[in-house]
Design a protein around this motif. Sequence first.
Motif, short mmCIF file in Angstrom:
data_model
loop_
_atom_site.label_atom_id
_atom_site.label_comp_id
_atom_site.label_asym_id
_atom_site.label_seq_id
_atom_site.Cartn_x
_atom_site.Cartn_y
_atom_site.Cartn_z
N ASN A 1 0.26 6.26 6.54
CA ASN A 1 -0.71 5.53 5.70
C ASN A 1 -0.11 5.25 4.32
O ASN A 1 -0.32 4.18 3.74
N ARG B 1 -5.20 0.57 12.17
CA ARG B 1 -5.83 1.69 11.45
C ARG B 1 -7.29 1.42 11.09
O ARG B 1 -7.86 2.11 10.26
N GLN C 1 -9.86 4.06 10.56
CA GLN C 1 -9.68 4.94 9.39
C GLN C 1 -10.36 4.39 8.14
O GLN C 1 -10.44 5.08 7.13
#
Length: 486
Positions: free
Chosen positions: A132, A159, A162
């Motif tokens: 990340n 992602r 997330q």
Amino acid sequence: MTKKIGIIGSGFSSLAASCYLAKMGYEVEVFEKNETVGGRARQYKESGFTFDIGPTWYWMPDVFERFFSDFNVKPSDFYTLEKLNPAYTVYFDKEETITIEDSLEKIYNTFEAIEKGSGTYLKKFIEKAEDNYNVAIKDLVYKPGVSPLELVNAKTIARLGQFFGSISSEVRKTFKNPKLISILEFPVLFLGAKPSDTPSFYSFMNFADFGLGTFHPKGGMYTVIEGITALAKSLGVKINTNSNVEEILTEGTKATGIKINGKHVRKDIVVSGADYHHTETLLDIKHRQYSERYWDKKTFAPSSLLFYVGFDKKIKNVAHHTLFFDVDFDQHAYAIYDDPHWPEAPLFYASFPSITDASCAPEDKEAAIFLIPLAPGIEDTPELRTEYFNKIITRFEHITNQEVQDSIIVKKSFCVNDFIADYNSYKGNAYGMANTLLQTAFLRPKIKSKKVDHLYFTGQLTVPGPGVPPSLISGKLCAELVYKYN
Ligand SMILES: Cc1cc2nc3c(=O)[nH]c(=O)nc-3n(C[C@H](O)[C@H](O)[C@H](O)COP(=O)(O)OP(=O)(O)OC[C@H]3O[C@@H](n4cnc5c(N)ncnc54)[C@H](O)[C@@H]3O)c2cc1C
């Protein structure tokens, strides 16, 4: 003809913008209302003690390196960094501390010793956090927040989940020990919101914490301000202090200069690194992009009550950075974000720079900074400051097992009213506007004014957000937009 740019403020973002703009060939002049440069990162010196008034954690060294390398120089050309070991210590009780050391292996072992299996979980968690970090800090934060499309690429799509789950639930899925959970939730507090309101994608802060480490610039964070100021001057930037900007001058819908101490100073372009809300008050109401209601509804990062204390002796049982998490986190967070009031039992942070850096205090003495996060806009009186100093110093003595109150020889406080008076900070916020999902990237206040031509904003209320590294990046993004349109 060379275009003239006036920059309001001399915090990290303004100074960074000034360097980039000067390098791009503009004639740049900075106007700072206070006596010294640095904004929230100013320095306070008294009786041989040196205190950083604001930031004390030097994180993400790669962002500083990238900044200086844009000018073919290095941080070490301006200041000396030391990696702290330990990075920090957290007190959960008188007898219970967790110390975070300076390497991942050591931190995995610390976790494993506290919760069986957690060392292995942490390794996986940090690997994801590092991924990340590579997506966020090496790429996304360098986008100007102009369009949502900036965020759309194969890496962010992979992602997506997330962005919608919180860091708090992510950490709790994997770790059970409440102390380890607190340590893993701590880094996102730098982004200004509760861990339960911060997307799990922001675990990149955990990589910054454990993977990259905590550094101390010798002489304190202010030496970084001094370094960037020297760089700016070497690029031809003119810096004026004691220059309060009273108004942004406009003709029609175009910024044409600034009014300082009653005097009109004509400029082709105006950039403001002062708090965004304040900057808009320097314009006629018809030129403001965001209403009072807009600002009031935003989640602001906390304000703080700070004490700069000089002790007449060395302090025991503490690390350079020491966190006091010996009370309930949730009641303090509730008092900041849900129902603003002074917390009954505050968590607090204490920094003792003279443990690492002898230049911060006279021999055999200790410099200390105590910080209690508070709701922005909260009532601030001398009585409340005294009451809360007594609360934390008594707890400090008990937890660290020593008497210190009789050894105080320097003491100065800083709180909501000072943030407003010194920086024109909205509601006295310390770290700007929080990075919640709905206050990220293109959803933050814009760098380029939508209503006034030739007016630009930089700093922790715009893109990418709060903290010293984001403020440096903000200066770069702002300069790039100025260059694109002028
Ligand atoms: C107590 C505290 C602790 C922090 N700890 C950390 C940390 O450990 N690590 C970290 O990375 N970050 C930390 N931060 C956050 C970091 O300091 C900020 O994100 C950063 O310094 C903000 O820079 P800026 O340029 O956006 O704003 P500022 O530094 O606020 O700069 C704005 C400048 O504009 C000036 N100004 C305002 N109005 C006018 C006007 N009308 N005319 C002229 N000038 C004006 C102000 O005086 C100020 O100098 C901390 C902040 C605080 C307050």
